[in-house]
Design an enzyme around this catalytic site. Structure first.
Site, PDB file in Angstrom:
ATOM      1  CB  CYS A 143       7.537   4.544  -3.726  1.00  0.00           C
ATOM      2  SG  CYS A 143       7.262   6.323  -3.990  1.00  0.00           S
ATOM      3  CB  SER A 167      13.947  10.555 -10.353  1.00  0.00           C
ATOM      4  OG  SER A 167      13.494  11.322  -9.251  1.00  0.00           O
ATOM      5  CD  GLN A 188      11.937  18.636  -8.141  1.00  0.00           C
ATOM      6  OE1 GLN A 188      12.965  19.123  -7.665  1.00  0.00           O
ATOM      7  NE2 GLN A 188      11.944  17.921  -9.260  1.00  0.00           N
ATOM      8  CG  HIS A 222       4.351   9.138  -4.747  1.00  0.00           C
ATOM      9  ND1 HIS A 222       3.923   8.088  -3.974  1.00  0.00           N
ATOM     10  CD2 HIS A 222       3.750  10.237  -4.233  1.00  0.00           C
ATOM     11  CE1 HIS A 222       3.105   8.539  -3.031  1.00  0.00           C
ATOM     12  NE2 HIS A 222       2.994   9.848  -3.182  1.00  0.00           N
ATOM     13  CG  ASN A 235      10.214  18.109 -14.038  1.00  0.00           C
ATOM     14  OD1 ASN A 235       9.875  19.034 -14.778  1.00  0.00           O
ATOM     15  ND2 ASN A 235      11.324  18.141 -13.334  1.00  0.00           N
ATOM     16  CG  HIS A 262       7.003  14.072  -6.878  1.00  0.00           C
ATOM     17  ND1 HIS A 262       6.981  12.997  -7.743  1.00  0.00           N
ATOM     18  CD2 HIS A 262       8.214  14.672  -7.067  1.00  0.00           C
ATOM     19  CE1 HIS A 262       8.114  12.934  -8.414  1.00  0.00           C
ATOM     20  NE2 HIS A 262       8.888  13.944  -8.034  1.00  0.00           N
ATOM     21  CB  CYS A 299       4.972   5.390  -0.540  1.00  0.00           C
ATOM     22  SG  CYS A 299       4.258   5.112  -2.181  1.00  0.00           S
ATOM     23  CG  HIS A 316       3.272   4.610  -5.909  1.00  0.00           C
ATOM     24  ND1 HIS A 316       4.433   5.336  -5.754  1.00  0.00           N
ATOM     25  CD2 HIS A 316       3.517   3.743  -6.938  1.00  0.00           C
ATOM     26  CE1 HIS A 316       5.332   4.931  -6.631  1.00  0.00           C
ATOM     27  NE2 HIS A 316       4.800   3.971  -7.371  1.00  0.00           N
TER      28      HIS A 316
END
Length: 353
Positions: free
Chosen positions: A50, A165, A172, A168, A157, A170, A53, A119
């Site tokens: 990943c 994509s 933006q 993990h 997202n 996260h 990570c 993760h």
């Protein structure tokens, strides 16, 4: 409010001025559409492959630090660049203004915000303290970039169905030199309401929703989550502060702590609804600029695509793309479904971000 009959009707979105067609009678039709693959359960706490990570190498060759909380970096494949493109006199690139063919330069920056080193963690399963760290990250990033850019869009997202994509946990942040179209529309609509009525549009909306009660899915001391009367997506929600708040940076400690709990409760209901990590796109809409904006109310939109189960999603096609958005289940039915499940996570651990 007068009850709306179980017949086709349109609902008005005061934030955008758009209408949505509601067709509740269509819920009885047989379904033979596409079913999505259900996400594979169980992920490791650390994935050596990943690129988000701690300690791992990203696609561009950079290596992540061994972070132990939240962390951010500039997107290796950013959609915006700090230096604006300028059309050259010799015609290099699209015309800046050629009749109906008009373009303009835009600049900005894009960042990836890692919510946790784990993760396999999700915001619905994180502790309230961990979600509070994410809220502080959103606010700190906004504070830094709003001083330089015209608008800062914080978003997440979740799930491959919404284009994520990497599983993990996260989000933006995109900061731009211009005010994006949807924000300009919301700004104008809220300003017009404030000019006409002397009040804040979304606070007036919240007062009506709290009085009605039927579309409220989470209510905290400082925050309320509703399925808006004008919702387009099947289980769309709107997160609103009870007090007048313009920007993330205006939130005090009590409001941030309550927001962490309210978000956990909302996301737990989402995950429990179809017993799956619920995909969604969410984002904060804040007052443009760093000061002023008395007409504006801070809010977050959640747009999940699932319709009937973990494997059946809503598509915006045909009439929705070409004419007007449409939904089958009413916002009232959606709110009732979310209220019918627990606001404490029940999906097995490790089953999604």
């Amino acid at each position: 409010m007068t009850p709306i009959p179980d017949r086709p009707h349109r609902r008005h979105d005061p934030l955008t001025g758009r209408w949505v067609l509601v067709s509740p009678h269509r819920t009885e039709r047989p379904w033979q559409g596409q079913e999505e693959a259900v996400p594979t359960p169980q992920r490791p706490a650390h994935d050596p492959d990943c690129y988000l990570c701690p300690g791992n190498e990203r696609a561009g060759g950079e290596r992540n630090p061994d972070y132990d909380g939240t962390w951010w970096f500039t997107n290796d494949y950013a959609a915006l660049l700090p230096d604006a493109w300028e059309p050259s006199p010799n015609g290099d690139g699209p015309p800046a203004d050629d009749g109906l063919l008009v373009s303009e330069p835009v600049s900005g920056t894009c960042r990836v915000l890692c919510f946790s080193p784990r993760h396999d963690l999700s915001l619905s399963r994180a502790s309230a303290a961990q979600v509070r760290q994410v809220i502080d990250l959103w606010s700190d990033q906004y504070t830094e970039l709003a001083a330089r850019w015209a608008y800062v869009q914080v978003f997440q997202n979740r799930g491959s169905a919404m284009g994520a994509s990497n599983p993990h946990p996260h989000g933006q942040l995109w900061a731009t030199s211009v005010l994006p179209r949807q924000l300009a529309t919301e700004d104008a609509r809220q300003a017009a309401h404030h000019d006409e009525h002397g009040s804040v549009l979304l606070l007036d909306t919240l007062a009506q929703e709290l009085a009605a009660g039927e579309r409220v899915v989470v209510a905290g001391d400082h925050w309320v989550v509703i399925v808006p009367f004008w919702a387009t997506w099947p289980y769309e929600t709107l997160v609103l502060p009870r007090a007048h708040v313009r920007r993330l940076t205006d939130l005090d400690d009590a409001q941030r702590d309550d927001l962490a709990v309210v978000l956990k409760r909302l996301l737990a209901r989402y995950d429990n609804l179809f017993r799956t990590p619920f995909p969604y796109s969410m984002g904060w809409h804040v007052a443009p600029g760093v000061e002023g904006g008395d007409h504006w109310q801070l809010h977050a939109h959640f747009y999940p695509p699932l319709l009937r189960s973990a494997s059946v999603r809503k598509f915006m096609v045909g009439f929705e793309l070409l004419a007007e958005e449409q939904r089958d289940i009413t916002p009232e039915v959606a709110a009732a479904a979310l209220l019918a499940v627990s606001d404490t996570i029940e999906v097995p651990a490790g089953a999604g971000s």
